[in-house]
Design an enzyme around this catalytic site. Structure first.
Site, PDB file in Angstrom:
ATOM      1  N   ASP A 229     108.761  37.784 -72.070  1.00  0.00           N
ATOM      2  CA  ASP A 229     108.455  37.122 -73.008  1.00  0.00           C
ATOM      3  C   ASP A 229     109.209  36.744 -73.426  1.00  0.00           C
ATOM      4  O   ASP A 229     109.753  37.404 -73.500  1.00  0.00           O
ATOM      5  CB  ASP A 229     106.960  37.511 -73.896  1.00  0.00           C
ATOM      6  CG  ASP A 229     106.730  36.368 -75.276  1.00  0.00           C
ATOM      7  OD1 ASP A 229     106.630  35.545 -74.684  1.00  0.00           O
ATOM      8  OD2 ASP A 229     106.516  36.983 -76.016  1.00  0.00           O
ATOM      9  N   SER A 230     108.867  36.034 -74.936  1.00  0.00           N
ATOM     10  CA  SER A 230     110.400  35.691 -75.278  1.00  0.00           C
ATOM     11  C   SER A 230     110.644  36.251 -76.773  1.00  0.00           C
ATOM     12  O   SER A 230     111.613  36.460 -76.989  1.00  0.00           O
ATOM     13  CB  SER A 230     110.071  33.804 -75.970  1.00  0.00           C
ATOM     14  OG  SER A 230     108.742  34.040 -77.008  1.00  0.00           O
TER      15      SER A 230
ATOM     16  N   TYR B 285     109.518  29.418 -77.047  1.00  0.00           N
ATOM     17  CA  TYR B 285     109.639  28.639 -75.800  1.00  0.00           C
ATOM     18  C   TYR B 285     109.308  27.494 -76.083  1.00  0.00           C
ATOM     19  O   TYR B 285     109.438  26.683 -75.131  1.00  0.00           O
ATOM     20  CB  TYR B 285     109.905  29.888 -74.183  1.00  0.00           C
ATOM     21  CG  TYR B 285     110.113  30.743 -74.280  1.00  0.00           C
ATOM     22  CD1 TYR B 285     111.089  30.994 -74.310  1.00  0.00           C
ATOM     23  CD2 TYR B 285     109.153  31.756 -72.704  1.00  0.00           C
ATOM     24  CE1 TYR B 285     112.612  32.002 -74.229  1.00  0.00           C
ATOM     25  CE2 TYR B 285     110.323  31.969 -72.454  1.00  0.00           C
ATOM     26  CZ  TYR B 285     111.544  32.567 -72.683  1.00  0.00           C
ATOM     27  OH  TYR B 285     112.381  33.241 -71.947  1.00  0.00           O
ATOM     28  N   GLY B 286     108.140  28.122 -76.717  1.00  0.00           N
ATOM     29  CA  GLY B 286     107.522  26.888 -77.184  1.00  0.00           C
ATOM     30  C   GLY B 286     107.428  25.166 -77.295  1.00  0.00           C
ATOM     31  O   GLY B 286     106.927  24.540 -77.248  1.00  0.00           O
TER      32      GLY B 286
ATOM     33  N   CYS C 244     103.762  35.250 -71.788  1.00  0.00           N
ATOM     34  CA  CYS C 244     104.044  33.963 -72.186  1.00  0.00           C
ATOM     35  C   CYS C 244     103.098  33.328 -72.266  1.00  0.00           C
ATOM     36  O   CYS C 244     103.119  32.364 -70.171  1.00  0.00           O
ATOM     37  CB  CYS C 244     105.319  33.565 -71.984  1.00  0.00           C
ATOM     38  SG  CYS C 244     105.554  32.306 -72.687  1.00  0.00           S
ATOM     39  N   ASN C 245     102.655  32.630 -72.003  1.00  0.00           N
ATOM     40  CA  ASN C 245     101.585  31.473 -71.811  1.00  0.00           C
ATOM     41  C   ASN C 245     103.190  30.089 -71.363  1.00  0.00           C
ATOM     42  O   ASN C 245     102.066  29.163 -70.646  1.00  0.00           O
ATOM     43  CB  ASN C 245     100.313  30.614 -72.585  1.00  0.00           C
ATOM     44  CG  ASN C 245      99.712  31.821 -72.679  1.00  0.00           C
ATOM     45  OD1 ASN C 245      98.755  31.762 -72.198  1.00  0.00           O
ATOM     46  ND2 ASN C 245     100.043  32.831 -73.299  1.00  0.00           N
TER      47      ASN C 245
ATOM     48  N   GLU D 122     106.759  36.273 -85.543  1.00  0.00           N
ATOM     49  CA  GLU D 122     107.724  36.491 -85.559  1.00  0.00           C
ATOM     50  C   GLU D 122     108.937  37.021 -86.554  1.00  0.00           C
ATOM     51  O   GLU D 122     109.805  37.914 -86.596  1.00  0.00           O
ATOM     52  CB  GLU D 122     109.072  35.942 -84.478  1.00  0.00           C
ATOM     53  CG  GLU D 122     109.354  35.512 -82.751  1.00  0.00           C
ATOM     54  CD  GLU D 122     109.590  36.662 -82.291  1.00  0.00           C
ATOM     55  OE1 GLU D 122     110.091  37.157 -82.728  1.00  0.00           O
ATOM     56  OE2 GLU D 122     108.454  37.481 -80.992  1.00  0.00           O
TER      57      GLU D 122
ATOM     58  N   CYS E 201      98.171  31.968 -75.972  1.00  0.00           N
ATOM     59  CA  CYS E 201     100.038  32.028 -76.741  1.00  0.00           C
ATOM     60  C   CYS E 201      99.296  33.821 -76.878  1.00  0.00           C
ATOM     61  O   CYS E 201      98.862  34.608 -77.533  1.00  0.00           O
ATOM     62  CB  CYS E 201     100.422  31.388 -77.666  1.00  0.00           C
ATOM     63  SG  CYS E 201     101.948  32.115 -78.396  1.00  0.00           S
ATOM     64  N   THR E 202     100.744  34.368 -76.345  1.00  0.00           N
ATOM     65  CA  THR E 202     100.341  35.824 -76.356  1.00  0.00           C
ATOM     66  C   THR E 202     101.038  36.359 -77.937  1.00  0.00           C
ATOM     67  O   THR E 202     100.449  37.769 -78.053  1.00  0.00           O
ATOM     68  CB  THR E 202     101.453  36.080 -74.973  1.00  0.00           C
ATOM     69  OG1 THR E 202     102.613  36.422 -75.553  1.00  0.00           O
ATOM     70  CG2 THR E 202     100.590  36.348 -73.595  1.00  0.00           C
ATOM     71  N   HIS E 203     100.813  35.654 -78.386  1.00  0.00           N
ATOM     72  CA  HIS E 203     101.789  36.287 -80.255  1.00  0.00           C
ATOM     73  C   HIS E 203     100.509  35.932 -80.715  1.00  0.00           C
ATOM     74  O   HIS E 203     100.157  36.879 -81.494  1.00  0.00           O
ATOM     75  CB  HIS E 203     103.166  35.248 -80.647  1.00  0.00           C
ATOM     76  CG  HIS E 203     103.975  35.353 -80.020  1.00  0.00           C
ATOM     77  ND1 HIS E 203     104.481  34.953 -78.726  1.00  0.00           N
ATOM     78  CD2 HIS E 203     104.767  35.996 -80.573  1.00  0.00           C
ATOM     79  CE1 HIS E 203     105.848  35.252 -78.856  1.00  0.00           C
ATOM     80  NE2 HIS E 203     106.206  35.777 -80.080  1.00  0.00           N
TER      81      HIS E 203
HETATM   82  N1  DGL Z   1     104.270  34.406 -76.962  1.00  0.00           N
HETATM   83  C1  DGL Z   1     104.645  33.424 -76.166  1.00  0.00           C
HETATM   84  C2  DGL Z   1     103.421  31.882 -75.505  1.00  0.00           C
HETATM   85  O1  DGL Z   1     102.334  32.915 -74.951  1.00  0.00           O
HETATM   86  C3  DGL Z   1     105.805  32.389 -76.183  1.00  0.00           C
HETATM   87  C4  DGL Z   1     105.783  31.641 -78.010  1.00  0.00           C
HETATM   88  C5  DGL Z   1     106.998  31.363 -77.883  1.00  0.00           C
HETATM   89  O2  DGL Z   1     108.007  31.541 -77.485  1.00  0.00           O
HETATM   90  O3  DGL Z   1     106.655  29.640 -78.494  1.00  0.00           O
HETATM   91  O4  DGL Z   1     103.377  30.980 -75.010  1.00  0.00           O
END
Ligand code: DGL
Length: 271
Positions: free
Chosen positions: A16-17, A48-49, A79-80, A160, A192-194
């Site tokens: 993931d990011s 990443y988003g 990571c989505n 984060e 989003c996995t966060h």
């Molecule tokens: N956790 C990630 C996701 O599921 C990425 C979040 C990010 O880096 O913007 O999209």
């Protein structure tokens, strides 16, 4: 796909990011306690988003090469955003060298099977929401479901930065979740996995009146089924997990320690 070249004693690669993928890694550790995990957090390129699909594909390619060099039998895109825009490129890169699992497919299947003729919300990063991956994947399986989406880009930096379960996350969630785009939904997907890190506040916003769908367990179950079907389950007693990052942050180290309940040593590497 012929995976007869894969070995059960090899590790599972997860990336993931940042800290988000730890929610998936934790679920995998619980569902598959005898597997060694190699986690890669691409902190240098977070978030990443906000990045273009081309940039995300390039990051994913380097990470996947790294995980393949570690002989991972399976690669989980935890990571989505990366699953949404880079899964096809990654699948072509991996071929039969590992089993690929994304966070989108198991979650989409769950929604398609459980919310017939209903309205379901999805929140995620701009990359995920702009890709339309959730409506497209869910409606391909069950076209009776109406998917309502909303990009919620402020949530990843809040998490984060360590502001989980704070007034900042609460107020931000309230602005996003009260928007017209998400009216009258019967369930909401944390795309989003966060976001599972602030799941309690999301549930609280809805006063537990709708299901808050978190992909972590669904992904772990899918992975366990795939490994079991292919005879690739490991039997390690005390697997020594490894954590790699492309940049160091204390929040990542702390969060990894909380999830894995052990003194984790991060290894910083440049890909
Ligand atoms: N956790 C990630 C996701 O599921 C990425 C979040 C990010 O880096 O913007 O999209």
């Amino acid at each position: 796909m012929d995976n007869s070249n894969l070995k059960s004693e090899n590790p599972i690669g997860i990336f993931d990011s940042g800290v988000g993928g730890l929610t998936v890694a934790y679920a995998i550790k619980k569902a598959l306690p005898n597997e060694k995990i190699i986690y890669f957090g691409d902190l240098a390129h977070l978030p990443y988003g906000e990045k273009s699909p081309e940039a995300i594909k390039a990051y994913a390619k380097d990470i996947v090469n790294f995980l393949l060099s570690k002989k991972c039998k399976s690669i989980v895109i935890a990571c989505n955003s990366a699953s949404a825009v880079a899964a096809r490129t990654v699948a072509r890169q991996i071929k039969n060298k590992a089993i690929l699992v994304t966070v989108i497919e198991p979650t989409a299947k769950y929604v398609a099977n459980n919310y017939n003729k209903q309205e379901v919300g999805v929140i995620g990063t701009k990359a995920t929401i702009n890709s339309c991956i959730y409506p497209n994947t869910i409606r391909k399986i069950n076209p009776t479901i109406k998917i309502k989406t909303k990009a919620t880009p402020l949530l990843v930096p809040i998490i984060e930065e360590g502001f989980k379960n704070s007034i900042i996350s609460k107020e931000t969630l309230s602005v996003y979740l009260s928007s017209n785009e998400l009216k009258n939904i019967q369930a909401i997907v944390l795309g989003c996995t966060h976001y599972p890190i602030i799941k309690a506040q999301i549930k609280e916003y809805y006063k537990n009146s709708i299901e808050v769908i978190d992909s972590a367990k669904l992904v772990a179950t899918e992975l366990r089924n795939l490994l079991s079907k292919k005879g690739l389950l490991n039997t390690l007693k005390n697997p020594k997990h490894e954590f790699f990052v492309s940049d160091y942050t204390t929040v990542f180290e702390k969060t990894a320690r909380i999830f894995f309940r052990s003194p984790i040593k991060l290894k910083q590497i440049k890909l």
